[in-house]
Design a protein around this motif. Structure first.
Motif, PDB file in Angstrom:
ATOM      1  N   MET A  19       0.826  -1.204   0.000  1.00  0.00           N
ATOM      2  CA  MET A  19       0.000   0.000   0.000  1.00  0.00           C
ATOM      3  C   MET A  19       0.866   1.263   0.000  1.00  0.00           C
ATOM      4  SD  MET A  19      -3.175  -0.704  -0.234  1.00  0.00           S
ATOM      5  CE  MET A  19      -2.721  -2.024  -1.329  1.00  0.00           C
ATOM      6  N   PHE A  20       1.971   1.236   0.743  1.00  0.00           N
ATOM      7  CA  PHE A  20       2.865   2.395   0.756  1.00  0.00           C
ATOM      8  C   PHE A  20       3.515   2.587  -0.614  1.00  0.00           C
ATOM      9  CE2 PHE A  20       6.909   4.542   1.625  1.00  0.00           C
ATOM     10  CZ  PHE A  20       6.407   5.704   2.192  1.00  0.00           C
ATOM     11  N   ALA A  21       3.956   1.500  -1.226  1.00  0.00           N
ATOM     12  CA  ALA A  21       4.559   1.594  -2.563  1.00  0.00           C
ATOM     13  C   ALA A  21       3.526   2.048  -3.588  1.00  0.00           C
ATOM     14  CB  ALA A  21       5.162   0.255  -2.970  1.00  0.00           C
ATOM     15  N   GLY A  22       2.279   1.586  -3.427  1.00  0.00           N
ATOM     16  CA  GLY A  22       1.217   1.990  -4.341  1.00  0.00           C
ATOM     17  C   GLY A  22       0.890   3.469  -4.256  1.00  0.00           C
ATOM     18  N   LEU A  23       1.120   4.065  -3.097  1.00  0.00           N
ATOM     19  CA  LEU A  23       0.901   5.508  -2.955  1.00  0.00           C
ATOM     20  C   LEU A  23       1.904   6.319  -3.764  1.00  0.00           C
ATOM     21  CD1 LEU A  23       0.139   5.952   0.831  1.00  0.00           C
ATOM     22  CD2 LEU A  23      -1.340   6.570  -1.064  1.00  0.00           C
ATOM     23  N   LEU A  95     -12.687  -1.873   1.719  1.00  0.00           N
ATOM     24  CA  LEU A  95     -11.992  -0.679   1.234  1.00  0.00           C
ATOM     25  C   LEU A  95     -11.240  -0.964  -0.061  1.00  0.00           C
ATOM     26  CD1 LEU A  95     -10.503   0.976   4.453  1.00  0.00           C
ATOM     27  CD2 LEU A  95     -12.228   1.929   2.932  1.00  0.00           C
ATOM     28  N   THR A  96     -10.630  -2.128  -0.148  1.00  0.00           N
ATOM     29  CA  THR A  96      -9.874  -2.490  -1.352  1.00  0.00           C
ATOM     30  C   THR A  96     -10.804  -2.658  -2.552  1.00  0.00           C
ATOM     31  OG1 THR A  96      -8.284  -3.610   0.066  1.00  0.00           O
ATOM     32  CG2 THR A  96      -8.161  -4.086  -2.273  1.00  0.00           C
ATOM     33  N   VAL A  97     -11.945  -3.284  -2.334  1.00  0.00           N
ATOM     34  CA  VAL A  97     -12.917  -3.416  -3.424  1.00  0.00           C
ATOM     35  C   VAL A  97     -13.443  -2.037  -3.816  1.00  0.00           C
ATOM     36  CG1 VAL A  97     -15.207  -4.326  -4.002  1.00  0.00           C
ATOM     37  CG2 VAL A  97     -13.536  -5.792  -2.873  1.00  0.00           C
ATOM     38  N   GLY A  98     -13.684  -1.178  -2.827  1.00  0.00           N
ATOM     39  CA  GLY A  98     -14.110   0.189  -3.111  1.00  0.00           C
ATOM     40  C   GLY A  98     -13.068   0.981  -3.882  1.00  0.00           C
ATOM     41  N   TYR A  99     -11.797   0.718  -3.603  1.00  0.00           N
ATOM     42  CA  TYR A  99     -10.712   1.360  -4.347  1.00  0.00           C
ATOM     43  C   TYR A  99     -10.818   1.023  -5.830  1.00  0.00           C
ATOM     44  CZ  TYR A  99      -6.015   2.327  -6.058  1.00  0.00           C
ATOM     45  OH  TYR A  99      -4.961   2.777  -6.798  1.00  0.00           O
ATOM     46  N   TYR A 100     -11.030  -0.257  -6.142  1.00  0.00           N
ATOM     47  CA  TYR A 100     -11.114  -0.647  -7.550  1.00  0.00           C
ATOM     48  C   TYR A 100     -12.372  -0.120  -8.221  1.00  0.00           C
ATOM     49  CZ  TYR A 100      -6.919  -3.387  -7.940  1.00  0.00           C
ATOM     50  OH  TYR A 100      -5.604  -3.754  -8.009  1.00  0.00           O
ATOM     51  N   ILE A 101     -13.458  -0.027  -7.486  1.00  0.00           N
ATOM     52  CA  ILE A 101     -14.676   0.548  -8.069  1.00  0.00           C
ATOM     53  C   ILE A 101     -14.429   2.009  -8.428  1.00  0.00           C
ATOM     54  CG2 ILE A 101     -17.056   1.238  -7.544  1.00  0.00           C
ATOM     55  CD1 ILE A 101     -17.277  -1.379  -5.924  1.00  0.00           C
ATOM     56  N   LEU A 102     -13.824   2.759  -7.507  1.00  0.00           N
ATOM     57  CA  LEU A 102     -13.520   4.164  -7.771  1.00  0.00           C
ATOM     58  C   LEU A 102     -12.476   4.307  -8.876  1.00  0.00           C
ATOM     59  CD1 LEU A 102     -14.269   6.987  -6.810  1.00  0.00           C
ATOM     60  CD2 LEU A 102     -12.362   6.849  -5.220  1.00  0.00           C
ATOM     61  N   PHE A 103     -11.524   3.406  -8.926  1.00  0.00           N
ATOM     62  CA  PHE A 103     -10.503   3.420  -9.970  1.00  0.00           C
ATOM     63  C   PHE A 103     -11.138   3.263 -11.345  1.00  0.00           C
ATOM     64  CE2 PHE A 103      -7.206   0.871 -12.334  1.00  0.00           C
ATOM     65  CZ  PHE A 103      -6.327   1.921 -12.554  1.00  0.00           C
ATOM     66  N   VAL A 104     -12.054   2.327 -11.490  1.00  0.00           N
ATOM     67  CA  VAL A 104     -12.731   2.111 -12.774  1.00  0.00           C
ATOM     68  C   VAL A 104     -13.578   3.324 -13.136  1.00  0.00           C
ATOM     69  CG1 VAL A 104     -14.512   0.721 -13.904  1.00  0.00           C
ATOM     70  CG2 VAL A 104     -12.675  -0.405 -12.656  1.00  0.00           C
ATOM     71  N   PRO A 118      -2.775   0.229 -17.789  1.00  0.00           N
ATOM     72  CA  PRO A 118      -2.456   0.184 -16.351  1.00  0.00           C
ATOM     73  C   PRO A 118      -0.968  -0.053 -16.123  1.00  0.00           C
ATOM     74  CG  PRO A 118      -3.508  -1.848 -17.025  1.00  0.00           C
ATOM     75  CD  PRO A 118      -3.535  -0.936 -18.214  1.00  0.00           C
ATOM     76  N   ARG A 119      -0.494   0.426 -14.997  1.00  0.00           N
ATOM     77  CA  ARG A 119       0.885   0.211 -14.586  1.00  0.00           C
ATOM     78  C   ARG A 119       0.940  -0.884 -13.528  1.00  0.00           C
ATOM     79  NH1 ARG A 119       4.557   4.582 -15.691  1.00  0.00           N
ATOM     80  NH2 ARG A 119       3.844   5.427 -17.656  1.00  0.00           N
ATOM     81  N   VAL A 120       2.111  -1.251 -13.125  1.00  0.00           N
ATOM     82  CA  VAL A 120       2.307  -2.331 -12.159  1.00  0.00           C
ATOM     83  C   VAL A 120       1.646  -2.006 -10.816  1.00  0.00           C
ATOM     84  CG1 VAL A 120       4.048  -3.619 -10.868  1.00  0.00           C
ATOM     85  CG2 VAL A 120       4.439  -3.064 -13.258  1.00  0.00           C
ATOM     86  N   ALA A 121       1.707  -0.743 -10.405  1.00  0.00           N
ATOM     87  CA  ALA A 121       1.160  -0.354  -9.102  1.00  0.00           C
ATOM     88  C   ALA A 121      -0.358  -0.500  -9.040  1.00  0.00           C
ATOM     89  CB  ALA A 121       1.556   1.078  -8.776  1.00  0.00           C
ATOM     90  N   ALA A 122      -1.019  -0.599 -10.181  1.00  0.00           N
ATOM     91  CA  ALA A 122      -2.471  -0.798 -10.180  1.00  0.00           C
ATOM     92  C   ALA A 122      -2.832  -2.196  -9.678  1.00  0.00           C
ATOM     93  CB  ALA A 122      -3.036  -0.582 -11.580  1.00  0.00           C
ATOM     94  N   ALA A 123      -1.895  -3.119  -9.703  1.00  0.00           N
ATOM     95  CA  ALA A 123      -2.157  -4.478  -9.228  1.00  0.00           C
ATOM     96  C   ALA A 123      -1.872  -4.642  -7.742  1.00  0.00           C
ATOM     97  CB  ALA A 123      -1.316  -5.478 -10.018  1.00  0.00           C
ATOM     98  N   PHE A 124      -1.237  -3.666  -7.104  1.00  0.00           N
ATOM     99  CA  PHE A 124      -0.903  -3.797  -5.689  1.00  0.00           C
ATOM    100  C   PHE A 124      -2.131  -3.995  -4.796  1.00  0.00           C
ATOM    101  CE2 PHE A 124       3.436  -1.443  -6.014  1.00  0.00           C
ATOM    102  CZ  PHE A 124       3.943  -2.531  -6.701  1.00  0.00           C
ATOM    103  N   PRO A 125      -3.227  -3.234  -4.988  1.00  0.00           N
ATOM    104  CA  PRO A 125      -4.408  -3.509  -4.158  1.00  0.00           C
ATOM    105  C   PRO A 125      -5.005  -4.894  -4.402  1.00  0.00           C
ATOM    106  CG  PRO A 125      -4.531  -1.299  -5.015  1.00  0.00           C
ATOM    107  CD  PRO A 125      -3.384  -1.974  -5.720  1.00  0.00           C
ATOM    108  N   LEU A 126      -4.907  -5.417  -5.619  1.00  0.00           N
ATOM    109  CA  LEU A 126      -5.410  -6.764  -5.890  1.00  0.00           C
ATOM    110  C   LEU A 126      -4.571  -7.811  -5.162  1.00  0.00           C
ATOM    111  CD1 LEU A 126      -7.450  -8.483  -7.454  1.00  0.00           C
ATOM    112  CD2 LEU A 126      -5.773  -8.606  -9.295  1.00  0.00           C
ATOM    113  N   ILE A 127      -3.261  -7.644  -5.188  1.00  0.00           N
ATOM    114  CA  ILE A 127      -2.382  -8.535  -4.429  1.00  0.00           C
ATOM    115  C   ILE A 127      -2.682  -8.407  -2.944  1.00  0.00           C
ATOM    116  CG2 ILE A 127       0.032  -9.023  -3.851  1.00  0.00           C
ATOM    117  CD1 ILE A 127       0.726  -7.919  -6.676  1.00  0.00           C
ATOM    118  N   SER A 128      -2.932  -7.183  -2.515  1.00  0.00           N
ATOM    119  CA  SER A 128      -3.285  -6.928  -1.122  1.00  0.00           C
ATOM    120  C   SER A 128      -4.589  -7.615  -0.749  1.00  0.00           C
ATOM    121  CB  SER A 128      -3.380  -5.426  -0.897  1.00  0.00           C
ATOM    122  OG  SER A 128      -4.082  -5.125   0.248  1.00  0.00           O
TER     123      SER A 128
END
Length: 157
Positions: A19-23, A95-104, A118-128
């Motif tokens: 999450m920190f790297a994704g920021l 919150l993570t699912v909400g992040y992806y909804i807002l992202f889309v 998409p970039r690599v950091a877009a997958a960090f919440p999914l891995i999370s």
């Protein structure tokens, strides 16, 4: 005093690092046919010309909330409050699912006729999200192991 390290604490630490790297990293790039491009981060949309639009701050706020709950969860994991840990993990997953909804939603609103990559950091919440599920199962296993070792534990009718 004996300090125990559980596997789910490692997963929680990895979630916090992701999450920190994704920021800090960009999560996508928009480019159109005329050659103009923009980089999407969790807080703003940076155009190649140097302009920026700070309308993307909602993604950053959600990611900071996930990070804050993750750090609190990591600190709480030493106290063996398993019920609260599981509730906080479910909250993190929502919150993570909400992040992806807002992202889309943001990508669909900003995209227009441009192409999105998409970039690599877009997958960090999914891995999370996967790690959060693994953490819930780890917390449940640790709780079951402690209950099984407890003296005086018996099943009642």
């Amino acid at each position: 005093m004996k300090i125990e390290l559980y596997l789910h604490q490692v997963w929680l630490a990895l979630i916090c690092v992701l999450m920190f790297a994704g920021l800090l990293l960009p999560i996508g790039q928009l480019s159109n046919a005329e050659g103009a491009s923009a980089e999407l981060t969790n807080f703003r949309l940076n155009f190649i010309e140097g302009d920026s639009a700070s309308a993307m701050w909602g993604l950053g706020v959600i990611m900071i909330a996930i990070l804050a709950v993750g750090v609190f969860e990591l600190l709480l994991s030493g106290f063996r409050n398993f019920v609260l840990q599981k509730r906080l993990l479910v909250f993190m997953m929502l919150l993570t699912v909400g992040y992806y909804i807002l992202f889309v939603v943001y990508v669909l609103l900003v995209k227009g006729d441009a192409s999105f990559g998409p970039r690599v950091a877009a997958a960090f919440p999914l891995i999370s999200l996967v790690l959060e599920y693994m953490t819930i199962s780890g917390v449940s296993k640790a709780e079951a192991a402690i209950i099984a070792k407890a003296s005086g534990f018996r099943l009642r009718d």
